[in-house]
Design a protein around this motif. Sequence first.
Motif, mmCIF file in Angstrom:
data_model
loop_
_atom_site.group_PDB
_atom_site.id
_atom_site.type_symbol
_atom_site.label_atom_id
_atom_site.label_comp_id
_atom_site.label_asym_id
_atom_site.label_seq_id
_atom_site.Cartn_x
_atom_site.Cartn_y
_atom_site.Cartn_z
ATOM 1 N N CYS A 1 0.838 -1.199 0.000
ATOM 2 C CA CYS A 1 0.000 0.000 0.000
ATOM 3 C C CYS A 1 0.875 1.251 0.000
ATOM 4 C CB CYS A 1 -0.915 0.018 1.223
ATOM 5 S SG CYS A 1 -2.173 -1.267 1.233
ATOM 6 N N GLY A 2 0.523 2.179 -0.873
ATOM 7 C CA GLY A 2 1.301 3.403 -0.989
ATOM 8 C C GLY A 2 2.355 3.339 -2.068
ATOM 9 N N MET A 3 2.643 2.119 -2.570
ATOM 10 C CA MET A 3 3.586 1.980 -3.669
ATOM 11 C C MET A 3 2.973 2.587 -4.931
ATOM 12 S SD MET A 3 5.188 -1.577 -5.245
ATOM 13 C CE MET A 3 5.887 -2.078 -3.664
ATOM 14 N N THR A 4 3.812 3.059 -5.820
ATOM 15 C CA THR A 4 3.348 3.621 -7.072
ATOM 16 C C THR A 4 2.369 2.652 -7.752
ATOM 17 O OG1 THR A 4 5.423 4.813 -7.364
ATOM 18 C CG2 THR A 4 4.055 4.498 -9.325
ATOM 19 N N GLN B 1 -0.453 1.668 -6.429
ATOM 20 C CA GLN B 1 -1.250 0.980 -5.417
ATOM 21 C C GLN B 1 -1.972 2.001 -4.543
ATOM 22 O OE1 GLN B 1 -1.570 -2.373 -5.207
ATOM 23 N NE2 GLN B 1 -0.232 -2.560 -7.005
ATOM 24 N N PRO B 2 -3.121 1.631 -3.962
ATOM 25 C CA PRO B 2 -3.830 2.570 -3.083
ATOM 26 C C PRO B 2 -3.031 2.822 -1.809
ATOM 27 C CG PRO B 2 -4.819 0.391 -2.954
ATOM 28 C CD PRO B 2 -3.810 0.322 -4.068
ATOM 29 N N PRO B 3 -3.226 3.960 -1.163
ATOM 30 C CA PRO B 3 -2.508 4.237 0.094
ATOM 31 C C PRO B 3 -3.002 3.353 1.226
ATOM 32 C CG PRO B 3 -4.123 5.940 -0.329
ATOM 33 C CD PRO B 3 -4.102 5.075 -1.562
ATOM 34 N N LEU B 4 -2.196 3.247 2.250
ATOM 35 C CA LEU B 4 -2.595 2.506 3.438
ATOM 36 C C LEU B 4 -3.735 3.236 4.128
ATOM 37 C CD1 LEU B 4 -1.793 0.072 5.306
ATOM 38 C CD2 LEU B 4 -0.428 1.723 6.606
ATOM 39 N N ASP B 5 -4.817 2.529 4.418
ATOM 40 C CA ASP B 5 -5.985 3.124 5.073
ATOM 41 C C ASP B 5 -5.751 3.082 6.583
ATOM 42 O OD1 ASP B 5 -8.418 4.188 5.639
ATOM 43 O OD2 ASP B 5 -9.612 2.500 4.924
ATOM 44 N N LEU B 6 -5.251 4.184 7.108
ATOM 45 C CA LEU B 6 -4.832 4.234 8.506
ATOM 46 C C LEU B 6 -5.296 5.523 9.151
ATOM 47 C CD1 LEU B 6 -3.034 3.326 10.946
ATOM 48 C CD2 LEU B 6 -1.141 4.496 9.788
ATOM 49 N N ASP B 7 -5.962 5.432 10.293
ATOM 50 C CA ASP B 7 -6.323 6.609 11.062
ATOM 51 C C ASP B 7 -5.252 6.825 12.134
ATOM 52 O OD1 ASP B 7 -7.700 8.194 13.291
ATOM 53 O OD2 ASP B 7 -9.170 8.277 11.668
ATOM 54 N N PHE B 8 -4.671 8.007 12.135
ATOM 55 C CA PHE B 8 -3.530 8.264 13.013
ATOM 56 C C PHE B 8 -3.892 8.363 14.487
ATOM 57 C CE2 PHE B 8 -0.934 8.591 9.376
ATOM 58 C CZ PHE B 8 0.386 8.571 9.804
ATOM 59 N N SER B 9 -5.162 8.280 14.822
ATOM 60 C CA SER B 9 -5.523 8.223 16.235
ATOM 61 C C SER B 9 -5.001 6.940 16.881
ATOM 62 C CB SER B 9 -7.042 8.311 16.401
ATOM 63 O OG SER B 9 -7.690 7.238 15.722
ATOM 64 N N HIS B 10 -4.644 5.944 16.064
ATOM 65 C CA HIS B 10 -4.075 4.694 16.576
ATOM 66 C C HIS B 10 -2.583 4.819 16.874
ATOM 67 C CE1 HIS B 10 -7.497 1.931 15.780
ATOM 68 N NE2 HIS B 10 -7.786 2.791 14.818
ATOM 69 N N PRO C 1 2.169 8.397 0.871
ATOM 70 C CA PRO C 1 1.124 9.135 1.595
ATOM 71 C C PRO C 1 1.215 8.943 3.106
ATOM 72 C CG PRO C 1 0.200 8.104 -0.362
ATOM 73 C CD PRO C 1 1.608 7.597 -0.249
ATOM 74 N N LEU C 2 1.589 7.739 3.547
ATOM 75 C CA LEU C 2 1.729 7.474 4.977
ATOM 76 C C LEU C 2 2.811 8.360 5.592
ATOM 77 C CD1 LEU C 2 1.197 5.734 7.526
ATOM 78 C CD2 LEU C 2 2.963 4.174 6.683
ATOM 79 N N LEU C 3 3.977 8.427 4.971
ATOM 80 C CA LEU C 3 5.066 9.233 5.516
ATOM 81 C C LEU C 3 4.758 10.721 5.449
ATOM 82 C CD1 LEU C 3 8.314 7.432 4.275
ATOM 83 C CD2 LEU C 3 7.085 7.176 6.441
ATOM 84 N N LYS C 4 4.099 11.139 4.387
ATOM 85 C CA LYS C 4 3.745 12.549 4.251
ATOM 86 C C LYS C 4 2.827 12.983 5.383
ATOM 87 C CE LYS C 4 1.991 15.897 0.877
ATOM 88 N NZ LYS C 4 1.481 16.060 -0.514
#
Length: 284
Positions: free
Chosen positions: A201-204, A206-215, A233-236
Amino acid sequence: MTQYAEVIGDPIAHSKSPVIHCFWLKALGLDGDYRRTQVVADALPAFLARRRADPDWRGCNVTIPHKQAVLPLLDAVDPVAAKIGAVNTIVARDGRLIGYNSDAAGFLAPLRPWLDERHMLRTARIFGAGGAARAIAHGLWGEGFTLILAARRTRAAAEIAAGFDPGFVHVTDLAHFAAPLDFDWKEMDGRLDVVVNATSCGMTGQPPLDLDFSHMPPGAIVYDAVYAPLETPLLKQAKALGHPIVDGLQMLTGQARIAFRLLFDADPPADAESEVALRDLLLA
């Protein structure tokens, strides 16, 4: 004939391994080459049989989806790779194929400044259940982390978890981390949290990782094994929220150093000037 090594996988066009290894070969003045070769799953046995008979072939790095599939095709497996249950480097020696795993050590290398500190509690959230996730889990377990393994394939995550003390490893569905979490993280002193994306996920493409940062605990290190693109997208998002980040290029070059020694019997240059030149080349 020039001796050569390569990286195999499917897909493989995105791999930057040839850039790294060819840079080091040239810097050391070695007569060698390093290539990338797409190998589909059904063709893996025949491919290794052909390469085994090639006297100029030094071996290969192994990436998705072959890190576990190669195991029964090898003559021997290094104890570390056997424990992890995945191989990312195959070395050809005297007609024999020997499997190694440099992913765990390569993954840990950029974390050393944090790992060298003392902590009351260390927790790692690892997303994914493939060969890279296996290596990362073993590496972090050896550094005293409690593990939370999250994957779409929870059965595969449970197989990884079975190799550890059940009191310090937990398995959950990746979807759990997509919904907001109402939780007070309170005091974070004395603990080290690492969040790792070991999925595609997040690779060119591929869809981004679906993650809520409250975790994510405040101050957690966010580490993405994906390196194309370099800033996923995750690192950004993690950087925007003030989390320390580690990109996949650091893991890639860390594991590549170990693989280069195995494949070419030489230490790659490690001076600051070479490091800067290589990173600039990889980012070009």
